[in-house]
Design a protein around this motif. Structure first.
Motif, PDB file in Angstrom:
ATOM      1  N   LEU A 133      11.762  12.500  -2.892  1.00  0.00           N
ATOM      2  CA  LEU A 133      12.638  13.113  -3.680  1.00  0.00           C
ATOM      3  C   LEU A 133      13.774  12.040  -4.240  1.00  0.00           C
ATOM      4  CD1 LEU A 133      14.383  15.430  -4.661  1.00  0.00           C
ATOM      5  CD2 LEU A 133      15.522  15.489  -2.484  1.00  0.00           C
ATOM      6  N   VAL A 134      13.887  11.950  -5.190  1.00  0.00           N
ATOM      7  CA  VAL A 134      14.854  10.894  -5.905  1.00  0.00           C
ATOM      8  C   VAL A 134      15.817  11.478  -7.243  1.00  0.00           C
ATOM      9  CG1 VAL A 134      13.105   8.673  -5.496  1.00  0.00           C
ATOM     10  CG2 VAL A 134      13.090  10.020  -7.884  1.00  0.00           C
ATOM     11  N   GLN A 135      16.743  10.736  -7.445  1.00  0.00           N
ATOM     12  CA  GLN A 135      17.584  11.309  -8.490  1.00  0.00           C
ATOM     13  C   GLN A 135      17.224  10.488  -9.904  1.00  0.00           C
ATOM     14  OE1 GLN A 135      21.529  10.115  -7.451  1.00  0.00           O
ATOM     15  NE2 GLN A 135      21.879  11.992  -6.445  1.00  0.00           N
ATOM     16  N   ALA A 136      17.594  11.311 -11.036  1.00  0.00           N
ATOM     17  CA  ALA A 136      17.141  10.776 -12.373  1.00  0.00           C
ATOM     18  C   ALA A 136      17.731   9.405 -12.325  1.00  0.00           C
ATOM     19  CB  ALA A 136      17.902  11.834 -13.171  1.00  0.00           C
ATOM     20  N   GLY A 137      16.833   8.761 -12.936  1.00  0.00           N
ATOM     21  CA  GLY A 137      17.327   7.217 -13.164  1.00  0.00           C
ATOM     22  C   GLY A 137      16.745   6.111 -12.293  1.00  0.00           C
ATOM     23  N   ASP A 138      16.414   6.853 -11.057  1.00  0.00           N
ATOM     24  CA  ASP A 138      15.733   6.004  -9.983  1.00  0.00           C
ATOM     25  C   ASP A 138      14.223   5.620 -10.306  1.00  0.00           C
ATOM     26  OD1 ASP A 138      17.437   7.802  -7.223  1.00  0.00           O
ATOM     27  OD2 ASP A 138      18.177   6.298  -8.712  1.00  0.00           O
ATOM     28  N   SER A 139      13.898   4.832  -9.229  1.00  0.00           N
ATOM     29  CA  SER A 139      12.430   4.434  -9.488  1.00  0.00           C
ATOM     30  C   SER A 139      11.754   4.591  -8.089  1.00  0.00           C
ATOM     31  CB  SER A 139      12.353   2.600  -9.468  1.00  0.00           C
ATOM     32  OG  SER A 139      13.148   2.270 -10.591  1.00  0.00           O
ATOM     33  N   LEU A 140      10.450   4.942  -8.300  1.00  0.00           N
ATOM     34  CA  LEU A 140       9.564   5.075  -7.287  1.00  0.00           C
ATOM     35  C   LEU A 140       8.251   4.288  -7.330  1.00  0.00           C
ATOM     36  CD1 LEU A 140       9.979   7.044  -4.701  1.00  0.00           C
ATOM     37  CD2 LEU A 140       8.884   8.726  -6.162  1.00  0.00           C
ATOM     38  N   ARG A 141       7.570   3.865  -6.395  1.00  0.00           N
ATOM     39  CA  ARG A 141       6.398   3.325  -6.607  1.00  0.00           C
ATOM     40  C   ARG A 141       5.206   4.214  -5.565  1.00  0.00           C
ATOM     41  NH1 ARG A 141       3.611  -2.503  -5.045  1.00  0.00           N
ATOM     42  NH2 ARG A 141       3.516  -1.748  -3.116  1.00  0.00           N
ATOM     43  N   LEU A 142       4.160   4.758  -6.388  1.00  0.00           N
ATOM     44  CA  LEU A 142       3.086   5.352  -5.551  1.00  0.00           C
ATOM     45  C   LEU A 142       1.939   4.309  -5.359  1.00  0.00           C
ATOM     46  CD1 LEU A 142       3.042   8.576  -7.760  1.00  0.00           C
ATOM     47  CD2 LEU A 142       4.315   8.014  -5.827  1.00  0.00           C
ATOM     48  N   SER A 143       1.352   4.485  -4.205  1.00  0.00           N
ATOM     49  CA  SER A 143      -0.022   3.904  -3.954  1.00  0.00           C
ATOM     50  C   SER A 143      -1.193   4.770  -3.802  1.00  0.00           C
ATOM     51  CB  SER A 143       0.350   3.104  -2.674  1.00  0.00           C
ATOM     52  OG  SER A 143       1.485   2.077  -2.836  1.00  0.00           O
ATOM     53  N   CYS A 144      -2.149   4.171  -4.089  1.00  0.00           N
ATOM     54  CA  CYS A 144      -3.522   4.937  -3.812  1.00  0.00           C
ATOM     55  C   CYS A 144      -4.427   3.972  -3.451  1.00  0.00           C
ATOM     56  CB  CYS A 144      -4.066   5.510  -4.967  1.00  0.00           C
ATOM     57  SG  CYS A 144      -5.620   6.282  -4.906  1.00  0.00           S
ATOM     58  N   ALA A 145      -4.869   4.150  -2.001  1.00  0.00           N
ATOM     59  CA  ALA A 145      -5.712   3.495  -1.207  1.00  0.00           C
ATOM     60  C   ALA A 145      -7.044   3.909  -1.158  1.00  0.00           C
ATOM     61  CB  ALA A 145      -5.552   3.233   0.175  1.00  0.00           C
ATOM     62  N   ALA A 146      -8.144   3.430  -1.862  1.00  0.00           N
ATOM     63  CA  ALA A 146      -9.580   3.638  -1.800  1.00  0.00           C
ATOM     64  C   ALA A 146     -10.445   3.325  -0.680  1.00  0.00           C
ATOM     65  CB  ALA A 146     -10.042   3.360  -3.182  1.00  0.00           C
ATOM     66  N   SER A 147     -11.199   4.145  -0.342  1.00  0.00           N
ATOM     67  CA  SER A 147     -12.011   3.506   0.746  1.00  0.00           C
ATOM     68  C   SER A 147     -13.654   3.938   0.297  1.00  0.00           C
ATOM     69  CB  SER A 147     -11.615   3.892   1.933  1.00  0.00           C
ATOM     70  OG  SER A 147     -11.512   5.343   2.141  1.00  0.00           O
ATOM     71  N   GLY A 148     -14.550   3.285   0.874  1.00  0.00           N
ATOM     72  CA  GLY A 148     -15.946   3.957   0.748  1.00  0.00           C
ATOM     73  C   GLY A 148     -16.602   3.223  -0.416  1.00  0.00           C
ATOM     74  N   ARG A 149     -15.910   2.977  -1.312  1.00  0.00           N
ATOM     75  CA  ARG A 149     -16.716   2.250  -2.440  1.00  0.00           C
ATOM     76  C   ARG A 149     -15.479   1.474  -3.395  1.00  0.00           C
ATOM     77  NH1 ARG A 149     -20.142   4.345  -6.583  1.00  0.00           N
ATOM     78  NH2 ARG A 149     -19.544   2.648  -7.820  1.00  0.00           N
ATOM     79  N   THR A 150     -15.903   0.836  -4.382  1.00  0.00           N
ATOM     80  CA  THR A 150     -14.950   0.396  -5.411  1.00  0.00           C
ATOM     81  C   THR A 150     -15.189   1.127  -6.801  1.00  0.00           C
ATOM     82  OG1 THR A 150     -16.430  -1.458  -6.023  1.00  0.00           O
ATOM     83  CG2 THR A 150     -14.652  -1.746  -4.313  1.00  0.00           C
ATOM     84  N   PHE A 151     -14.276   1.057  -7.617  1.00  0.00           N
ATOM     85  CA  PHE A 151     -14.287   1.798  -8.877  1.00  0.00           C
ATOM     86  C   PHE A 151     -13.828   0.951  -9.980  1.00  0.00           C
ATOM     87  CE2 PHE A 151     -15.225   5.537  -6.921  1.00  0.00           C
ATOM     88  CZ  PHE A 151     -14.281   5.848  -5.571  1.00  0.00           C
ATOM     89  N   ASN A 152     -14.913   1.056 -11.091  1.00  0.00           N
ATOM     90  CA  ASN A 152     -14.240   0.245 -12.331  1.00  0.00           C
ATOM     91  C   ASN A 152     -13.058   0.806 -12.933  1.00  0.00           C
ATOM     92  OD1 ASN A 152     -16.577  -1.318 -12.312  1.00  0.00           O
ATOM     93  ND2 ASN A 152     -17.873   0.459 -13.418  1.00  0.00           N
TER      94      ASN A 152
END
Length: 122
Positions: free
Chosen positions: A11-30
């Motif tokens: 939960l953030v306020q308008a104008g703020d920043s956020l960074r999402l991460s997505c960790a993959a496992s099991g194989r790599t993807f193009n």
């Protein structure tokens, strides 16, 4: 077993920043991408990135505010979200495909994460 695990929502306020991460496992993807789905709306494309990171593709609604990147050594893709708006509120999903084509079509992505909630308040 292939898994995509998102993190970084909140939960953030308008104008703020956020960074999402997505960790993959099991194989790599193009190609890896981010989609989002707000309540009562269809899932929509946000951004995609090629294996090398040299090619990216953004939805018009986030262009100039969001940046997608990846770290292949960590098999992780990121979404840096700046200048957040209330209309960015949604569940954000990481997606991956073996295709080399950067596409906004959800049907082209073979693997999906469970989603992470991003809520922007005014």
């Amino acid at each position: 077993q292939v898994q995509l695990v998102e993190s970084g929502g909140g939960l953030v306020q308008a104008g703020d920043s956020l960074r999402l991460s997505c960790a993959a496992s099991g194989r790599t993807f193009n190609t890896m991408g981010w989609f989002r789905q707000a309540p009562g709306k269809e899932r929509e494309f946000v951004a995609a990135i090629s294996w090398s990171g040299g090619n990216t593709y953004y939805a018009d609604s986030v262009k100039g505010r969001f940046t997608i990147s990846r770290d292949n050594a960590k098999n992780t893709v990121y979404l840096q979200m700046n200048s957040l708006k209330r209309e960015d509120t949604a569940v954000y999903y990481c997606a991956a495909t073996t295709s080399l084509i950067l596409t906004p079509a959800p049907s082209r992505y073979n693997y999906w994460g469970q989603g992470t909630q991003v809520t922007v308040s005014s």
